[in-house]
Design an enzyme around this catalytic site. Structure first.
Site, PDB file in Angstrom:
ATOM      1  N   THR A 120      -8.639   6.431  -1.654  1.00  0.00           N
ATOM      2  CA  THR A 120      -9.983   5.852  -1.749  1.00  0.00           C
ATOM      3  C   THR A 120     -11.033   6.915  -1.434  1.00  0.00           C
ATOM      4  O   THR A 120     -12.174   6.816  -1.891  1.00  0.00           O
ATOM      5  CB  THR A 120     -10.148   4.653  -0.783  1.00  0.00           C
ATOM      6  OG1 THR A 120      -9.590   5.009   0.480  1.00  0.00           O
ATOM      7  CG2 THR A 120      -9.454   3.424  -1.312  1.00  0.00           C
TER       8      THR A 120
ATOM      9  N   HIS B 250       0.801  -1.232   0.000  1.00  0.00           N
ATOM     10  CA  HIS B 250       0.000   0.000   0.000  1.00  0.00           C
ATOM     11  C   HIS B 250       0.830   1.276   0.000  1.00  0.00           C
ATOM     12  O   HIS B 250       0.275   2.352   0.224  1.00  0.00           O
ATOM     13  CB  HIS B 250      -0.929   0.042   1.214  1.00  0.00           C
ATOM     14  CG  HIS B 250      -1.957  -1.035   1.242  1.00  0.00           C
ATOM     15  ND1 HIS B 250      -3.243  -0.859   0.772  1.00  0.00           N
ATOM     16  CD2 HIS B 250      -1.883  -2.309   1.668  1.00  0.00           C
ATOM     17  CE1 HIS B 250      -3.926  -1.986   0.940  1.00  0.00           C
ATOM     18  NE2 HIS B 250      -3.113  -2.877   1.484  1.00  0.00           N
TER      19      HIS B 250
ATOM     20  N   LYS C 137      -8.485  13.694   5.021  1.00  0.00           N
ATOM     21  CA  LYS C 137      -7.604  12.526   4.940  1.00  0.00           C
ATOM     22  C   LYS C 137      -6.561  12.699   6.031  1.00  0.00           C
ATOM     23  O   LYS C 137      -6.514  13.755   6.675  1.00  0.00           O
ATOM     24  CB  LYS C 137      -6.927  12.440   3.565  1.00  0.00           C
ATOM     25  CG  LYS C 137      -6.289  13.774   3.106  1.00  0.00           C
ATOM     26  CD  LYS C 137      -5.668  13.668   1.720  1.00  0.00           C
ATOM     27  CE  LYS C 137      -6.660  13.729   0.589  1.00  0.00           C
ATOM     28  NZ  LYS C 137      -6.611  12.642  -0.329  1.00  0.00           N
ATOM     29  N   ARG C 138      -5.719  11.682   6.273  1.00  0.00           N
ATOM     30  CA  ARG C 138      -4.649  11.869   7.239  1.00  0.00           C
ATOM     31  C   ARG C 138      -3.786  13.064   6.847  1.00  0.00           C
ATOM     32  O   ARG C 138      -3.644  13.367   5.652  1.00  0.00           O
ATOM     33  CB  ARG C 138      -3.790  10.593   7.319  1.00  0.00           C
ATOM     34  CG  ARG C 138      -4.497   9.426   7.967  1.00  0.00           C
ATOM     35  CD  ARG C 138      -4.915   9.756   9.379  1.00  0.00           C
ATOM     36  NE  ARG C 138      -3.758   9.870  10.239  1.00  0.00           N
ATOM     37  CZ  ARG C 138      -3.326   8.927  11.060  1.00  0.00           C
ATOM     38  NH1 ARG C 138      -3.981   7.780  11.137  1.00  0.00           N
ATOM     39  NH2 ARG C 138      -2.256   9.101  11.816  1.00  0.00           N
TER      40      ARG C 138
ATOM     41  N   LYS D  43     -14.908   7.893  -3.054  1.00  0.00           N
ATOM     42  CA  LYS D  43     -16.142   8.200  -2.312  1.00  0.00           C
ATOM     43  C   LYS D  43     -16.734   9.524  -2.792  1.00  0.00           C
ATOM     44  O   LYS D  43     -17.946   9.649  -3.005  1.00  0.00           O
ATOM     45  CB  LYS D  43     -15.868   8.274  -0.804  1.00  0.00           C
ATOM     46  CG  LYS D  43     -15.494   6.943  -0.188  1.00  0.00           C
ATOM     47  CD  LYS D  43     -14.843   7.090   1.184  1.00  0.00           C
ATOM     48  CE  LYS D  43     -13.994   5.859   1.476  1.00  0.00           C
ATOM     49  NZ  LYS D  43     -13.064   6.031   2.591  1.00  0.00           N
TER      50      LYS D  43
ATOM     51  N   LYS E 160       0.626  14.417   1.127  1.00  0.00           N
ATOM     52  CA  LYS E 160      -0.749  14.673   0.690  1.00  0.00           C
ATOM     53  C   LYS E 160      -0.980  16.164   0.425  1.00  0.00           C
ATOM     54  O   LYS E 160      -1.994  16.571  -0.128  1.00  0.00           O
ATOM     55  CB  LYS E 160      -1.752  14.153   1.716  1.00  0.00           C
ATOM     56  CG  LYS E 160      -1.687  12.627   1.891  1.00  0.00           C
ATOM     57  CD  LYS E 160      -2.672  12.140   2.929  1.00  0.00           C
ATOM     58  CE  LYS E 160      -2.537  10.662   3.268  1.00  0.00           C
ATOM     59  NZ  LYS E 160      -3.171   9.767   2.282  1.00  0.00           N
TER      60      LYS E 160
HETATM   61  C1  26Q Z   1       3.375   0.342  10.406  1.00  0.00           C
HETATM   62  C2  26Q Z   1       4.275  -0.013  11.404  1.00  0.00           C
HETATM   63  C3  26Q Z   1       4.083   0.376  12.715  1.00  0.00           C
HETATM   64  C4  26Q Z   1       2.955   1.123  13.024  1.00  0.00           C
HETATM   65  C5  26Q Z   1       2.054   1.473  12.024  1.00  0.00           C
HETATM   66  C6  26Q Z   1       2.278   1.097  10.720  1.00  0.00           C
HETATM   67  C7  26Q Z   1       1.316   1.494   9.669  1.00  0.00           C
HETATM   68  C8  26Q Z   1      -0.042   1.491   9.911  1.00  0.00           C
HETATM   69  C9  26Q Z   1      -0.936   1.851   8.936  1.00  0.00           C
HETATM   70  C10 26Q Z   1       1.761   1.846   8.406  1.00  0.00           C
HETATM   71  C11 26Q Z   1       0.855   2.207   7.414  1.00  0.00           C
HETATM   72  C12 26Q Z   1      -0.509   2.216   7.675  1.00  0.00           C
HETATM   73  C13 26Q Z   1      -1.541   2.592   6.692  1.00  0.00           C
HETATM   74  C14 26Q Z   1      -1.285   2.885   5.448  1.00  0.00           C
HETATM   75  C15 26Q Z   1      -2.344   3.319   4.535  1.00  0.00           C
HETATM   76  O1  26Q Z   1      -3.455   3.571   4.934  1.00  0.00           O
HETATM   77  N1  26Q Z   1      -2.039   3.409   3.250  1.00  0.00           N
HETATM   78  C16 26Q Z   1      -3.027   3.813   2.276  1.00  0.00           C
HETATM   79  O2  26Q Z   1      -3.698   2.649   1.810  1.00  0.00           O
HETATM   80  C17 26Q Z   1      -4.799   2.976   0.985  1.00  0.00           C
HETATM   81  C18 26Q Z   1      -5.517   1.691   0.637  1.00  0.00           C
HETATM   82  O3  26Q Z   1      -4.778   0.958  -0.283  1.00  0.00           O
HETATM   83  C19 26Q Z   1      -4.345   3.738  -0.229  1.00  0.00           C
HETATM   84  O4  26Q Z   1      -5.480   4.157  -0.939  1.00  0.00           O
HETATM   85  C20 26Q Z   1      -3.518   4.970   0.166  1.00  0.00           C
HETATM   86  O5  26Q Z   1      -2.967   5.577  -0.986  1.00  0.00           O
HETATM   87  C21 26Q Z   1      -2.399   4.548   1.113  1.00  0.00           C
HETATM   88  O6  26Q Z   1      -1.693   5.692   1.570  1.00  0.00           O
END
Ligand code: 26Q
Length: 825
Positions: free
Chosen positions: A671, A372, A563-564, A675, A569
């Protein structure tokens, strides 16, 4: 004759469907409220929600059990979606839609003079995710149930979900989200399927019953994984799939020796340590932080889920694993659950006595990995030393996997030690690390990205070597969102309008929504479309008023970025545009002006200082703009606190302009963009992630494209001089001046210096100022286009009509066709 009643035992439940007329619902509701919960209609509204949820849950139970039985039948291949995050939001309203009892429920509540909406809004969001990746998992679950795909979700039942964001003096404050405090009617504890998870200890060699050497992992501190099942209903199809969430608990409530020796608190500490594993969701979504507890969470999920699957298999198949790989597939949601590759090897070898080769065949034919992110800093790696302490047996297995893998590398590139070093699962150096993405690729038969550009960049860039070695593993699966939650549930007015025209089958087959294009020249239809948007904007304006105390005039362009908060971004680019508009108003440059309401929302990772400064800056600018009488309705800015799933259900139906403005090549997919599109917003966006496919679907005339593309971004980085850009662009110069002179921080000297420095940094990886001119000019085109209300409405209709491809139903069908190969039905 026996007068005993036949009880539902092994086979399918023959229980009759419960009546769903409003009277029956009302009776059941009242009984739950008074006899089960011991409350009355005048109680606090949460109990009304609880009583009604229990009522609705009764209507799910039979289908849930029957679906599970169906999945348990011999020969049914199943997929397991393993994810550290499932951002499901609220459940009640979604189930009402799927069970087709919305109207009856409304009537039932009316009997008690209650409004269903108020009851639905009592539910606490299940915020078990950070953002896109977690919400995607939830949309996938919805689509699999609707498509009758046998898919089981495996996740963690965090006691505390994503933190609640409070804004104080413009700053983000994090508060714990104790979402389970009042109980959760949507979960079913299943202690009978508890699993034991090992940590620590050491490895010993023993001789097994066949006199062969066998590894045992002993002296471990064990933790219990207790499953809680959450029902996932399909859309009007009597299917209810399962999301199984694991909760951590201690093996023996207290260490009795310590307890008896009087060390009460030490004994309790052991209990606490174990339960910490599922205590809290890590709130960072882009960079990993190397925390030991996070690795424990990952192993806890992987081990509990795999043991659960192997338990079911062993019971049904008498421990014969010869066709396990034909019947089971594990989809890894990013690298987070990737330790599953090594754990499945361990379980098959150590606990089920398979040979290494047999175990490897099974593992590498059942694991599939979804990536991702393209940001290198987000690629997970764990210190080898941590593995040594926490998971010694897993480390041994990873070394062995790596040794076999490096043989394949040297067979492909003989003598190329550089290749071996760069591709090794173990990163060498002062500190050694396990590279989780490489473990995932080596252990999986499928590796996919989440949008066309993203998948291309994975095979050409980040994972190029692996692609050259195994091109057949790599594929693309463009993300989607579920039209049930994001249109049918979130936007009932638009849903009604569409269904009046083309029937309601588009809710299960979104491609059909394309046929609303035939009404695009009907003035009546356009007028109704406009009115729906207007009503939705009124609802959002109310929310903005209560949450931000800002007045949004519904006749303005609603311009939204939620978004975050992250530099890539580029919320900053949006803010620069807002300052530019403000500056134009102040210098009276307002001919042909279009009034705008800009809404920004999102959470910053608690340790990400610059992201937190961006929130503060937004709030400070909002304060200045919204209180300036020269500005009035021409421009408003609001920061929506605590953005999440339920807020988005109100925001996206009301949005005119969707901001998707990441630096090209950085947003894997996005995503939120989908929406908004489904709900008739027009996008202003870069050539990035799924924006590209949205543009393809809707056409140039219905999308505002701007900025450098991914290739140009890489070129630009070779010689980037932001100060020169400022010097050569009068508008940008004035914006940067307003930012630098303290206009937005008059009594808070220097607080935005870090932001200004990041924009002016020649090594700014996000090239924000490089896209300023193009963005401003494109925004001006948006403003002018919005003045032509008739053609704007047509653009809006075109966006919704062209959004069929972005349903997760399509995404899931592709996963199933290319990766899982399950039979539906
Ligand atoms: C990793 C290690 C330790 C703690 C947290 C994490 C962690 C947690 C969540 C790393 C990444 C995430 C989330 C990533 C994320 O949401 N990525 C997004 O995924 C979407 C679905 O595929 C995409 O549409 C977005 O582009 C992407 O940024």
């Amino acid at each position: 004759m026996s007068n005993k009643r036949t009880l539902c035992t092994k086979e399918f439940c023959q229980m009759d469907k419960l009546p769903t007329d409003s009277e029956s619902l009302a009776t059941d509701f009242e009984r739950y409220l008074t006899r089960h919960l011991g409350r009355f209609i005048g109680c606090i509204p949460f109990y009304l929600y609880e009583a009604f949820s229990l009522t609705v849950r009764d209507h799910i139970m039979t289908d849930w059990r029957n679906t599970w039985k169906e999945h348990e039948k011999k020969g049914v291949k199943k997929a397991y979606y393993m994810s550290l995050e499932f951002l499901i939001g609220r459940s009640l309203g979604n189930h009402l839609l799927n069970l087709d009892i919305e109207n009856e429920s409304k009537e039932a509540m009316n009997i008690f003079a209650l409004a269903l909406e108020d009851i639905i809004s009592q539910e606490h969001d299940a915020g078990l995710g950070n953002g896109g990746l977690g919400r995607l998992a939830a949309c996938f679950m919805d689509s699999c149930a609707t498509l009758t795909l046998p898919v089981i979700g495996y996740g963690i039942r965090y006691e505390y979900g994503m933190f609640r964001q409070i804004i104080k003096d413009g700053y983000q404050i994090e508060e714990p989200d104790h979402w389970l405090r009042n109980g959760n009617p949507w979960e079913l504890e299943r202690p009978e399927y508890t699993q034991v998870i090992k940590f620590g200890g050491h490895i010993e060699m023993v001789t097994n019953h066949n006199r062969k050497p066998h590894v045992v992992w002993v002296g471990t501190s064990d933790v219990l994984a207790i499953p809680y099942d959450v029902p996932i209903s399909g859309y009007k199809n009597n299917v209810v799939n399962t999301l199984r969430l694991w909760s951590a608990s201690t093996t023996n409530i207290f260490n009795l020796d310590e307890f008896n020796a009087g060390s009460y608190s030490e004994a309790v500490e052991v209990k606490n340590d174990a339960e910490h594993i599922s205590m809290v969701l890590y709130p960072n979504d882009a960079s990993e932080n190397g925390k030991e507890l996070r690795l424990k969470q990952q192993y806890f999920l992987a081990s509990a889920s795999l043991q659960d699957v192997l338990r079911m298999w062993s019971v049904n198949e008498n421990n014969d694993f010869s066709h396990f790989a034909q019947q089971n597939v594990f989809q890894l949601n990013d690298t987070h659950p990737t330790i599953a590759v090594a754990e499945l090897m361990r379980l098959l070898i150590d606990e089920h006595y398979l040979s290494w080769d047999e175990a490897w065949d099974i593992t590498s034919q059942t694991m599939a990995y979804t990536n991702h992110t393209l940001l290198p800093e987000a690629l997970e790696k764990w210190p080898v030393s941590l593995f040594e302490c926490l998971l010694p047996r897993l480390l041994q297995i990873i070394y062995e996997i790596n040794a076999c893998f490096l043989k394949a590398v040297s067979a492909k590139w003989p003598g190329d030690t550089e290749k071996q070093i760069s591709m090794s699962i173990i990163e060498e150096g002062e500190v050694q690390y396990v590279r989780m993405a490489y473990l995932a690729i080596v252990g999986s038969f499928s590796v996919n990205g989440v949008a066309a550009l993203h998948s291309k960049l994975l095979s050409e860039g980040l994972f190029k070597n692996f692609y050259e070695l195994w091109p057949h593993k790599f594929n693309n699966k463009t993300n989607g969102v579920t039209p049930r939650r994001w249109v049918a549930h979130a936007n009932p007015l638009m849903t009604q309008l569409i269904s009046e025209k083309i029937g309601d089958n588009w809710v299960r087959n979104l491609d059909e929504i394309n046929s609303i294009k035939q009404y695009i020249d009907e003035p009546d239809f356009c007028k109704q479309w406009f009115n729906v948007k207007l009503e939705n904007k009124k609802k959002l304006a109310e929310l903005v008023k209560t949450q931000c105390d800002v007045d949004f005039n519904v006749n303005s362009l609603f311009d939204v970025q939620v978004k975050r908060i992250h530099e890539y971004k580029r919320q900053l680019l949006n803010i620069l545009h807002v300052i530019h508009l403000y500056n134009r108003i102040k210098r009276n440059d307002t001919v042909n002006w279009t009034n705008r309401c800009v809404l920004i929302g999102g959470k910053a990772a608690p340790g990400y200082q610059l992201a937190k400064s961006i929130i503060k800056l937004t709030n400070n600018i909002a304060n200045v703009i919204n209180n300036d009488s020269d500005v009035g309705d021409k421009l408003k800015l609001a920061f929506m606190p605590n953005y999440g799933v339920s807020k988005m259900q109100i925001i996206c139906p009301a949005t005119d302009l969707s901001e998707q403005i990441s630096t090209a090549g950085k947003e894997a997919s996005g995503t939120g963009n989908m929406k908004f599109m489904m709900n008739g917003a027009v996008t202003i966006g870069t050539y990035d992630g799924a924006n590209i496919e949205i543009l393809d679907a809707v056409g140039n005339d219905n999308f505002f494209l701007f900025g450098l593309n991914a290739e140009e971004v890489e070129q630009q980085k070779k010689g980037y001089y932001p100060s020169q850009l400022v010097e050569n662009d009068e508008d940008l110069k004035q914006v940067m001046h307003l930012l630098g002179c303290g206009h937005f921080n008059s009594f808070e000297y220097g607080i935005f210096d870090d932001i200004i420095a990041s924009l002016l940094n020649p090594y700014d990886p996000w090239l924000t100022l490089a896209d300023f001119r193009s963005y401003i000019d494109t925004q001006e085109k948006v403003s002018l286009a919005y003045r032509e209300q008739d053609s704007w409405v047509k653009m809006s209709i075109m966006n919704t009509a062209s959004s069929g491809f972005f349903s997760t139903d399509r995404t899931m069908q592709e996963y199933n066709r290319d990766i899982w190969k399950l039979n539906s039905d």
